[in-house]
Design an enzyme around this catalytic site. Structure first.
Site, PDB file in Angstrom:
ATOM      1  CE1 TYR A 158      -3.231  -3.182   0.211  1.00  0.00           C
ATOM      2  CE2 TYR A 158      -2.911  -2.900   2.595  1.00  0.00           C
ATOM      3  CZ  TYR A 158      -3.674  -3.427   1.411  1.00  0.00           C
ATOM      4  OH  TYR A 158      -4.443  -4.293   1.446  1.00  0.00           O
ATOM      5  CG  HIS A 211      -1.093  -8.433  -0.387  1.00  0.00           C
ATOM      6  ND1 HIS A 211      -0.640  -7.234  -0.094  1.00  0.00           N
ATOM      7  CD2 HIS A 211      -2.584  -8.241  -0.588  1.00  0.00           C
ATOM      8  CE1 HIS A 211      -1.578  -6.237  -0.377  1.00  0.00           C
ATOM      9  NE2 HIS A 211      -2.707  -6.944  -0.795  1.00  0.00           N
TER      10      HIS A 211
END
Ligand code: NAD
Length: 324
Positions: free
Chosen positions: A64, A129
């Site tokens: 992110y 992820h």
């Protein structure tokens, strides 16, 4: 005279982990400027407000904002000085700004880098992820065993997997020993427009796997402001969600509140992870949870919005190199 205590969100058990997560979780991707720029003051203010309202669960990733989310979250947690035992941090491995790498070497280095950015000695949950972008057999045979070693070393407490297509979860969970994967993080599959995760909940429960459901606002589709430019939904889905948001606004209702309450209603979901970057959003999302517990949902408006979204119900988008 003491001020009246602020209403706080409820805590829910996370599978067999023994962790109790706030039912509203703090998605920290916005702290990586993923939805637009966020100042240090806004970041600190929103995390402080989250603690004040009983939110104890924070989710981030090195991906992110190209590590920015982890750095900002770490700086913010340090500045607030909350005792480490009072909050739960999840981060991820395998997905980075420059691509995917689920090798044992990379994820083993990755946790040390994340801990440094987060300024922590351990994270509560480390999640692989978006595993649909890797080889699921590598996740099973190489990545998860590497994470088990990190668990033994005390760098992480629990192991999770995340991704969009729901079949990836059963593929992995059917092939690892019970108790290996503690947590599943699904996103955009338990909201008003898409509730496909519901069918998987009995299976996850039977395995004792904790369920985190992210993106109750469908990454901005179910907000008055609408989604960011990069949103992967089809034009048809975006347009239907926009129509639903306008319909609510015209009647003095807020689509995001309705969406939060919809996602929070299912108690087999331990935490609904919503991305937040302002005190106002924290207040609104917590208020939605508290109102759900005390007053219940606005069933009439919800039924009307569901009718608007019916033509696109459970419409999703492709993600990853395989759709299992
Ligand atoms: P979301 O559905 O939570 O939407 C976030 C957007 O809604 C942001 O623009 C935010 O500013 C806005 N918002 C929040 N509260 C609002 C309110 N009350 N009114 C109006 N707008 C509001 O989507 P998300 O942020 O992508 O998902 C939440 C979190 O879940 C992420 O931050 C991340 O931590 C996690 N997540 C993980 C994965 C994965 O692992 N693959 C994928 C998606 C999300």
């Amino acid at each position: 005279m003491a001020l009246p205590a602020l209403p706080k969100v409820e805590l829910r058990e996370l599978g067999n982990t023994g962790l109790k997560l706030s039912c509203v979780g703090f998605g920290a991707s916005p702290l990586g400027n993923v939805f637009g720029p966020v100042s240090d003051d806004e970041a600190i203010g929103s995390v402080r407000e989250a603690f004040r309202r009983g939110i104890n669960f924070f989710d981030t990733s090195p991906y992110y904002g190209g590590t920015l989310s982890e750095k900002v979250l770490g700086k913010t947690l340090k500045a607030l000085g909350v005792p480490r035992s009072e909050y739960i941090v999840a981060t991820k491995c395998g997905r980075y700004a420059d691509g995917f790498d689920f090798s044992a070497d990379r994820v083993t280095k990755s946790i040390d880098e994340s801990l440094e950015r987060l300024q922590l000695d351990y994270v509560d949950i480390l999640q692989c992820h978006d595993i649909e972008f890797g080889s699921l057999d590598q996740i099973i045979n190489e990545t998860i065993p590497a994470l088990k070693k990190l668990k033994e070393a005390g760098k992480i407490r629990f192991i999770g997997i995340t991704g969009l297509p729901l079949g990836i979860f059963t593929y992995v969970l059917d092939r690892v020993p019970p108790g290996t994967v503690d947590v599943v993080l699904s996103y955009c599959h338990y909201g008003i427009n898409d509730s496909a995760l519901e069918d998987l909940l009995p299976y996850l429960k039977s395995k004792g796997v904790g369920v985190i459901s992210a993106s109750p606002l469908a990454m901005g589709l179910l907000t008055e402001g609408g989604p960011p430019e990069w949103h992967p939904a089809s034009a048809e889905l975006k347009s239907a969600c926009r129509a639903a948001a306008v319909y609510c606004k015209e009647r003095g209702k807020n689509i995001s509140k309705l969406a939060m309450q919809y996602s929070l209603s299912n108690k087999d979901i331990s935490s609904v992870l919503v991305g937040m970057n302002s005190i106002k959003q924290v207040e609104e999302n917590v208020a939605a949870a508290v109102e759900l517990e005390t007053v219940g949902k606005d069933e009439k408006t919800l039924a009307e919005v569901e009718a608007i979204l019916k033509p696109v119900k459970n419409q999703t988008w492709s993600s990853g190199i395989q759709q299992s």
